[in-house]
Design a protein around this motif. Structure first.
Motif, mmCIF file in Angstrom:
data_model
loop_
_atom_site.group_PDB
_atom_site.id
_atom_site.type_symbol
_atom_site.label_atom_id
_atom_site.label_comp_id
_atom_site.label_asym_id
_atom_site.label_seq_id
_atom_site.Cartn_x
_atom_site.Cartn_y
_atom_site.Cartn_z
ATOM 1 N N SER A 222 4.666 15.995 -4.983
ATOM 2 C CA SER A 222 4.366 14.786 -5.738
ATOM 3 C C SER A 222 4.614 13.564 -4.867
ATOM 4 C CB SER A 222 5.242 14.704 -6.984
ATOM 5 O OG SER A 222 5.151 13.414 -7.582
ATOM 6 N N TYR A 223 3.822 12.530 -5.092
ATOM 7 C CA TYR A 223 4.014 11.319 -4.294
ATOM 8 C C TYR A 223 5.301 10.593 -4.671
ATOM 9 C CZ TYR A 223 2.689 8.051 -8.042
ATOM 10 O OH TYR A 223 2.656 7.306 -9.195
ATOM 11 N N ARG A 224 5.967 11.030 -5.757
ATOM 12 C CA ARG A 224 7.250 10.448 -6.156
ATOM 13 C C ARG A 224 8.414 11.406 -5.897
ATOM 14 N NH1 ARG A 224 7.489 5.046 -7.700
ATOM 15 N NH2 ARG A 224 9.216 5.598 -9.069
ATOM 16 N N LYS A 225 8.164 12.460 -5.098
ATOM 17 C CA LYS A 225 9.236 13.424 -4.836
ATOM 18 C C LYS A 225 10.378 12.740 -4.084
ATOM 19 C CE LYS A 225 10.217 17.972 -2.843
ATOM 20 N NZ LYS A 225 9.658 19.129 -2.111
ATOM 21 N N PHE A 226 11.586 12.968 -4.560
ATOM 22 C CA PHE A 226 12.764 12.302 -3.986
ATOM 23 C C PHE A 226 13.253 13.059 -2.755
ATOM 24 C CE2 PHE A 226 17.444 11.407 -4.071
ATOM 25 C CZ PHE A 226 17.338 10.069 -3.722
ATOM 26 N N ARG A 227 13.721 12.293 -1.770
ATOM 27 C CA ARG A 227 14.295 12.843 -0.552
ATOM 28 C C ARG A 227 13.321 13.788 0.163
ATOM 29 N NH1 ARG A 227 19.445 12.140 0.598
ATOM 30 N NH2 ARG A 227 19.477 14.058 1.840
ATOM 31 N N SER A 228 12.077 13.354 0.273
ATOM 32 C CA SER A 228 11.075 14.183 0.928
ATOM 33 C C SER A 228 10.252 13.332 1.883
ATOM 34 C CB SER A 228 10.155 14.850 -0.105
ATOM 35 O OG SER A 228 9.054 15.458 0.523
ATOM 36 N N LYS A 229 10.218 13.722 3.123
ATOM 37 C CA LYS A 229 9.369 13.026 4.097
ATOM 38 C C LYS A 229 7.898 13.198 3.740
ATOM 39 C CE LYS A 229 8.072 13.051 9.010
ATOM 40 N NZ LYS A 229 8.351 13.622 10.340
ATOM 41 N N GLU A 230 7.547 14.390 3.235
ATOM 42 C CA GLU A 230 6.148 14.689 2.930
ATOM 43 C C GLU A 230 5.614 13.927 1.726
ATOM 44 O OE1 GLU A 230 8.461 16.972 3.462
ATOM 45 O OE2 GLU A 230 7.845 17.804 5.409
ATOM 46 N N ALA A 231 6.506 13.246 0.968
ATOM 47 C CA ALA A 231 6.054 12.499 -0.209
ATOM 48 C C ALA A 231 5.279 11.243 0.167
ATOM 49 C CB ALA A 231 7.238 12.132 -1.087
ATOM 50 N N GLY B 22 0.824 -1.205 0.000
ATOM 51 C CA GLY B 22 0.000 0.000 0.000
ATOM 52 C C GLY B 22 0.852 1.245 0.000
ATOM 53 N N ARG B 23 0.165 2.377 -0.100
ATOM 54 C CA ARG B 23 0.876 3.654 -0.126
ATOM 55 C C ARG B 23 0.169 4.669 0.768
ATOM 56 N NH1 ARG B 23 4.716 6.384 -2.866
ATOM 57 N NH2 ARG B 23 5.113 4.761 -4.391
ATOM 58 N N ILE B 24 0.991 5.444 1.469
ATOM 59 C CA ILE B 24 0.524 6.601 2.221
ATOM 60 C C ILE B 24 0.765 7.821 1.344
ATOM 61 C CG2 ILE B 24 0.765 7.974 4.312
ATOM 62 C CD1 ILE B 24 -0.187 5.199 4.926
ATOM 63 N N LEU B 25 -0.286 8.562 1.045
ATOM 64 C CA LEU B 25 -0.176 9.712 0.150
ATOM 65 C C LEU B 25 0.549 10.874 0.832
ATOM 66 C CD1 LEU B 25 -3.653 9.555 -1.580
ATOM 67 C CD2 LEU B 25 -1.424 9.298 -2.687
ATOM 68 N N PRO B 26 0.965 11.881 0.049
ATOM 69 C CA PRO B 26 1.790 12.962 0.590
ATOM 70 C C PRO B 26 1.154 13.743 1.737
ATOM 71 C CG PRO B 26 1.940 12.943 -1.791
ATOM 72 C CD PRO B 26 0.873 11.953 -1.423
ATOM 73 N N PHE B 27 2.030 14.271 2.582
ATOM 74 C CA PHE B 27 1.653 15.172 3.664
ATOM 75 C C PHE B 27 1.886 16.615 3.213
ATOM 76 C CE2 PHE B 27 1.254 11.391 5.708
ATOM 77 C CZ PHE B 27 1.376 11.355 7.087
ATOM 78 N N ARG B 28 1.254 17.551 3.902
ATOM 79 C CA ARG B 28 1.420 18.958 3.523
ATOM 80 C C ARG B 28 2.785 19.472 3.953
ATOM 81 N NH1 ARG B 28 -3.149 23.283 5.082
ATOM 82 N NH2 ARG B 28 -2.264 23.033 7.176
ATOM 83 N N GLN B 29 3.398 20.287 3.084
ATOM 84 C CA GLN B 29 4.714 20.849 3.349
ATOM 85 C C GLN B 29 4.595 22.158 4.129
ATOM 86 O OE1 GLN B 29 7.258 19.505 -0.479
ATOM 87 N NE2 GLN B 29 5.621 20.905 -0.962
ATOM 88 N N LYS B 30 5.718 22.708 4.531
ATOM 89 C CA LYS B 30 5.729 23.935 5.313
ATOM 90 C C LYS B 30 5.177 25.126 4.543
ATOM 91 C CE LYS B 30 9.580 22.546 8.296
ATOM 92 N NZ LYS B 30 10.960 22.842 8.742
ATOM 93 N N ASP B 31 5.248 25.082 3.220
ATOM 94 C CA ASP B 31 4.709 26.184 2.421
ATOM 95 C C ASP B 31 3.226 25.979 2.107
ATOM 96 O OD1 ASP B 31 4.791 24.127 0.620
ATOM 97 O OD2 ASP B 31 5.885 25.220 -0.933
ATOM 98 N N PHE B 32 2.595 25.008 2.781
ATOM 99 C CA PHE B 32 1.166 24.708 2.657
ATOM 100 C C PHE B 32 0.786 24.108 1.308
ATOM 101 C CE2 PHE B 32 1.395 27.935 5.971
ATOM 102 C CZ PHE B 32 0.661 27.329 6.987
#
Length: 924
Positions: A299-308, A285-295
C-alpha cells in the motif's frame, strides 16, 4: 410606496410647478442636479464596463475600474445631501436602505487558525530509507531526463514573455468547501508578479456558500468570479470547469495551498519551455510504491516501508525539493496547458469520490505522453513556494488517511499500473519478460491457455496475460478459464492485467475507443515489461489487431507481434524453449516453397496435397512452380488452378529445355539475408510439421544471437538411410549411431540434402558464384576431386557442386533424427531425370530412400523435449564419420582445390556474402 416611484412623483411635482414646492426651490434644484450628474457618471461607467467585457476586446489590457467604486463610495455623502426636508428626506433614506453597503475584505474575511505543527520524525532508520530512496530517484532522473534547479529553470528559454505583449493568460481555479483560506488565497493571487487573467472561486455543495460569495463580492474585482452549485461535484468538478476557460494556462489550487507571490511567474515560465511544455506542474507530489522482494506491491500508506514510495516534499523527513523531480502524481495544485485538461476525461475515472490527482497524471502520460513534475523552491524565499504556509497541506484531517479511502486509492493506482501507467519504479527498473499474451474474449483465453501455461511452467521464463476486461472479457472469467483463483484479479502482483476497455468504449458503436484503449494500454505495458513477443490469436478482431500492431511497433526494443492460428497454438509449445533474444525474430524470416516440376502430374498432386495440409503458423509463405520447356498440359492446368492461401503464387516456364541442374539451381535466389528457399522436386512429399521444424531450427540456431554457427548452410527435412557418397552405399541409422548421446538428437552433416531442404541466403549466393566458376560439361574436368567420394563422377548434378563447396569451406546441414528414421519429407523415387534414367547405371532400392513421415508433434521426441544447444550438436563429415567443425575446415583446407589458392593449410576461402564472390583466404 416604492422609493423609485416616490422620487419620480417628487420630480413631477417640481416640474409641474406646484406651489408647495416653490419655497424649497433652491434645495430641490441642488438635488435634481446632483442626481442627474450621478446618473450621467454611472452611464459612462457602465458603457465603458460593458465595452471592456466584450469578447472582442483583449482582456489582458482591460483597466481596473475599482477606482470608480472607491470614488462613488467617498463622494456619496456629498452627492446626496441631508438638506432635503420632510418626505423627500425619507425617500432618499429608503433608497439607501435598499442598496446594501459595499463591504471590504477586511470586514468579511475569515482566516484559518493553524494549530497544527509539522511533526519531525526521529526514526533514524526511516529517515535513512526515505532520503536514500529520494537520492536514487534524483540520480536516475538526472541521468535519464535531466533535472534543474529553480535558477536553471528560470534561465531556460520560454515562449512566454512575462513582461511583454506575449504574456500568458492564466485562469486560477479555487475550490472551496469548509476551509477559511479564501481571503489568504485571493490576497496572494492579487500580489502575484504575473497578474492572473481570471480567478474562479467554486463552491459545490458547500455549507459556507453565502460567506464565500460575500468574500468574493467584497474584493469587487471583475476578474474574480464566484460559481456555486447546491450539488457537490466533488474533486472532478473543478477540472470540468477548467474545460470552459479561454486562457492559455490553468492553475487549479486546493483550499489548503497559499501560493507564494512569484508562483504564477515561475509556473508560466517553466510551462513555456520546450522541455516542460507538455507537462503538468505542481508543488507537492507522490512517488508510487516499488515492488517488494516477494514480487508484490505494498500500500502507498504502508508504514516503515521503503517500497511504499515517497511524498515530496516531506517535512517529516526533512526532504525538500531543490531540483525539479518527476513524480507519479501531483497533489493540492496543478498547473497545465488548458489544452491538456480535456485528457482527464478520456477514460471514465475509477471513482468520482477521490483520486482525481492520480487519474490526471495517469491519463496525461497514457494519452499525451505528458509528465508530472514538482517544481523546486528557494528555501530562503517564500515567494517561490507553492504553499507559503507549508503547513496546511499536511494537516492530519485529510481524507486519504481513512482506511476505506486508502484502499480505494490503492486499487486505483494498481489499476493504472496494470493498464500501462509507467510509474517511477517502472521507469527505474524496466522489466524483461518473454511473452505478453493478449485475449479480447474468454474463448481467446482458452485458446491461448496451453501456450501460456507452457511459458509459465518453463524454468527461467516469464509470461503474463492481458485481457480486455469490461463486457468483453472480465478478469474473473479469464481466471476461471485458466483455472486460476479469482483472487489473482485483486492481488497486487503481475500475472493478469485487466484493461477495463469498457471504461473507455462504453456503449459506443465505433471502433475508435476500443483501438485507442488497447493501443494506449498495451503501449505502456510493453514499455514497462519489454516482452520479446506479444502473442494473440490470428482471428482476433481486426481493429484490436491494428492496435496491437501499432503498440508493438512503437517499442524500440524489437517486441514482435505473433498472430497464431488457433489450431497451431498447441503445435508451437517449443516457443517457450527458445531464448528471449531469439523470439523477436519470429516474423523476420521469409521461407518460400520452390517446386521443380515437368510432367509428373500425379506426383505433383500428392506433393501439393501434403503442402496444403501443413501448419504455417499464419506466416506468409510464397510458392513458385519452376517448369522446364517440355512441361505437359496436365501439369500446367494443375499449377494454374492450384489455390495457395498462404502467400503469393508464381509460375515460371523455360523457353529452352534447361535440364535438372538448371531447373533446381535457378529455381530460387534470395532477395535478402532473411529470405530462405525450400527446394522440392515433385516426387517429394512433406509432413504436416515440416514448416514448424524449419522455423524452430532457424530460431534456435540461426536467429539466436547467443548461438554462433556460421557453418550452418541449410536445414534438411529428410533423414538418410544410406551413406550416399560411398561406392558401396552402406545402410546407416542415425538413431542407432547417436544412441550414446541421445537416440533422437539432431545432428550436423557435411552432406547437403536434395530431397527436401531449406537453403540459407548467404551460402546460396556463394554457391551460385562457385558453380559458375566451376561448372564443366565433363565431370572429370572438374578440378575438385574429393578423396574416396562417389560424387567425383556425378554427371549433370547441381548437388555435386554444392557438395564440393561445402567440403572445401567446412559447411554443414542440420538433419532431423527420429525413430525409424521418420522425417519431415520423403522421396518416392519415381522415374525422372535421375531415377530410371537411361544413362544411370545405378539401381535404386526404394526402401533405402522412402522414409515414414512424421504425423504427430515431434517436440516430445527431442532430447529433453527441445532442440539441444548448438554447441551440443554432433557433426559428421561427408562419409558419416564423427568430426569437429574445425576438423571439417581442416579437411577442406588440406585439399586446397578452392577457387582461390590459400598458401596455408589453416586457411579457407572467405566470401562477400552480399555478392557471393570470393574475397580472401582467412584462418579458421
Amino acid at each position: 410606496m416604492r422609493s423609485g416611484d416616490y422620487l419620480e412623483g417628487m420630480l413631477s411635482d417640481y416640474v409641474g410647478g406646484k406651489g408647495k414646492l416653490k419655497v424649497h426651490k433652491s434645495a430641490s434644484s441642488r438635488l435634481v442636479t446632483a442626481l442627474t450628474c450621478l446618473q450621467f457618471a454611472f452611464a459612462v461607467y457602465a458603457t465603458f464596463l460593458l465595452y471592456y467585457m466584450s469578447p472582442a476586446v483583449d482582456l489582458r489590457t482591460k483597466p481596473d475600474f475599482t477606482w470608480a467604486t472607491r470614488i462613488a463610495r467617498n463622494w456619496r455623502q456629498f452627492i446626496i445631501t441631508p438638506h432635503v426636508l420632510n418626505h423627500y428626506q425619507e425617500a432618499v433614506s429608503l433608497v439607501k436602505a435598499e442598496i446594501p453597503p459595499l463591504l471590504t475584505p477586511t470586514e468579511v474575511c475569515e482566516h484559518e487558525k493553524i494549530d497544527f505543527l509539522q511533526k519531525k520524525s526521529n526514526d533514524a532508520q526511516m529517515i535513512k530509507v526515505k532520503t536514500e530512496l529520494y537520492k536514487e530517484i534524483l540520480d536516475f532522473q538526472s541521468k535519464s531526463i535531466g533535472t534543474e534547479t529553480l535558477n536553471e529553470l528560470m534561465a531556460m528559454k520560454s515562449k512566454w514573455d512575462l513582461k511583454g505583449p506575449n504574456r500568458p493568460k492564466v485562469t486560477v481555479i479555487l475550490n472551496h468547501f469548509k476551509r477559511k483560506t479564501l481571503c489568504a488565497q485571493l490576497d496572494s493571487l492579487l500580489q502575484q508578479t504575473l497578474p492572473f487573467h481570471h480567478v474562479w472561486v467554486l463552491s459545490f455543495g458547500s455549507p459556507n456558500e453565502f460567506s464565500l460569495k460575500r468574500i468574493v463580492n467584497s474584493y469587487n474585482d471583475s476578474r474574480i468570479s464566484f460559481i456555486s452549485s447546491s450539488y457537490d461535484f466533488k474533486y472532478y468538478g473543478r477540472f470540468q470547469m477548467a474545460l470552459q476557460t479561454e486562457a492559455d494556462l490553468v492553475y487549479i489550487v486546493d483550499d489548503d495551498m497559499i501560493p507564494g507571490r512569484k508562483m504564477l511567474q515561475i509556473l508560466s515560465h517553466v510551462a513555456g519551455t520546450e522541455k516542460y511544455k507538455n507537462s503538468v506542474l505542481g508543488s507537492i507530489g507522490r512517488i508510487l510504491p516499488f515492488r517488494q522482494k516477494d514480487f508484490t506491491f505494498p500500500s502507498y500508506r504502508k508504514f516503515r516501508s521503503k517500497e511504499a514510495g515517497l511524498y515530496l516534499p516531506d517535512p517529516a523527513y526533512d526532504i525538500t525539493v531543490d531540483k525539479i523531480v518527476q513524480v507519479d502524481f501531483l497533489s493540492s495544485s496543478w498547473f497545465l496547458s488548458a489544452e491538456l485538461v480535456k485528457t482527464l476525461f478520456i477514460e471514465t475515472p475509477f471513482t468520482f469520490m477521490t483520486g482525481e490527482d492520480l487519474h490526471l497524471s495517469y491519463q496525461l502520460q497514457k494519452y499525451r505522453n505528458a509528465g508530472s513534475f514538482v517544481l523546486p523552491v528557494d528555501p530562503n524565499d517564500k515567494a517561490t513556494w507553492g504553499d507559503s504556509e507549508h503547513r496546511l497541506a499536511y494537516v492530519s484531517e485529510t481524507t486519504v488517511i481513512f482506511k476505506d479511502v486508502v484502499q480505494v486509492r490503492d486499487d486505483q493506482w494498481w489499476k493504472a499500473l496494470s493498464t500501462g501507467y509507467i510509474t517511477q519504479w517502472a521507469a527505474m527498473y524496466p522489466q524483461k519478460i518473454d511473452a505478453l499474451f493478449y485475449a479480447h474474449s474468454v474463448d481467446e483465453v482458452r485458446a491461448l491457455a496451453p501456450l501460456l501455461e507452457k511459458f509459465r511452467s518453463t524454468v527461467g521464463k516469464k509470461a503474463y496475460i492481458v485481457v480486455s476486461g469490461g463486457n468483453f472479457c472480465p478478469c474473473e472469467d479469464a481466471a476461471s478459464a485458466l483455472n486460476w483463483p479469482k483472487l489473482v484479479c485483486k492481488e497486487r502482483r503481475f500475472k493478469i492485467f485487466d484493461l477495463a476497455i469498457g471504461a473507455l468504449s462504453g456503449v459506443s458503436n465505433s471502433e475508435v475507443p476500443v483501438v485507442q484503449a488497447v493501443f494506449s494500454s498495451m503501449k505502456g505495458l510493453i514499455k514497462i515489461h519489454n516482452p520479446s513477443v506479444v502473442i494473440t490469436v490470428a482471428d482476433i478482431d481486426s481493429n484490436v489487431k491494428k492496435a496491437l500492431k501499432m503498440a508493438t511497433e512503437t517499442k524500440s526494443n524489437g517486441t514482435t507481434l505473433v498472430l497464431l492460428p488457433r489450431p497451431s497454438i498447441t503445435k508451437v509449445l517449443w516457443m517457450a524453449d527458445l531464448r528471449s533474444a531469439a523470439l523477436p525474430n519470429w516474423n523476420r524470416m521469409r521461407i518460400s516453397v520452390n517446386i521443380v516440376t515437368q510432367n509428373r502430374v500425379h506426383s505433383l498432386t500428392r506433393l501439393l496435397k501434403s503442402l496444403s495440409n501443413a501448419y504455417y503458423l499464419g506466416d506468409e509463405v510464397p510458392i513458385s512452380f519452376n517448369m522446364d520447356s517440355k512441361v505437359d498440359e496436365a501439369t500446367i492446368k494443375l499449377v494454374s488452378t492450384f489455390d495457395w492461401p498462404h502467400g503469393p503464387k508464381t509460375l515460371r516456364r523455360r523457353i529452352i529445355q534447361g535440364g535438372l541442374i538448371r531447373a533446381v539451381s535457378e529455381s530460387w535466389y534470395p532477395a535478402s539475408d532473411d529470405d530462405f528457399g525450400l527446394l522440392l522436386e515433385d516426387d517429394i512429399e512433406v509432413s504436416p510439421y515440416f514448416y514448424l521444424w524449419i522455423k524452430y531450427a532457424l530460431l534456435a540456431y540461426h536467429y539466436d544471437p547467443q548461438i554462433s554457427l556460421p557453418e550452418l548452410s541449410s536445414i534438411s527435412l529428410y533423414t538418410p538411410r544410406i551413406v550416399e557418397v560411398v561406392k558401396e552405399r552402406p545402410k546407416w541409422n542415425a538413431t542407432e549411431f547417436f544412441k550414446h548421446i541421445h537416440p533422437n538428437t539432431p545432428y550436423l552433416h557435411q552432406l547437403p540434402c536434395s530431397w527436401g531442404a531449406v537453403f540459407f541466403p548467404k551460402q546460396w549466393r556463394e554457391f551460385y558464384v562457385y558453380m559458375h566458376m566451376r561448372f564443366t560439361e565433363d565431370a572429370k574436368a572438374n578440378p575438385v576431386q574429393i578423396p574416396k567420394s562417389r560424387t567425383n563422377g556425378w554427371q549433370a548434378s547441381w548437388k555435386k557442386f554444392l557438395i564440393d563447396m561445402m567440403y572445401l569451406r567446412g559447411y554443414v546441414s542440420l538433419y532431423p533424427n527420429f525413430p525409424n528414421q521418420a522425417s519431415f519429407s520423403t522421396n518416392h523415387m519415381e522415374p525422372g531425370a535421375h531415377i530410371s534414367a537411361k544413362d544411370n547405371v545405378v539401381r535404386h532400392d526404394k526402401s533405402d530412400f522412402e522414409v515414414p513421415l512424421l504425423q504427430d508433434d515431434f517436440k516430445a521426441l527431442l532430447p529433453n523435449g527441445k532442440l539441444p544447444p548448438g554447441s551440443k550438436l554432433p557433426s559428421l563429415n561427408l562419409f558419416n564419420q564423427p568430426i569437429s567443425l574445425r576438423g571439417l575446415k581442416a579437411a577442406g583446407a588440406k585439399l586446397g582445390q578452392d577457387v582461390l589458392r590459400c598458401d596455408n593449410a589453416t586457411e579457407i576461402v572467405m566470401v562477400d556474402h552480399q555478392t557471393g564472390l570470393p574475397s580472401r583466404c582467412s584462418k579458421f
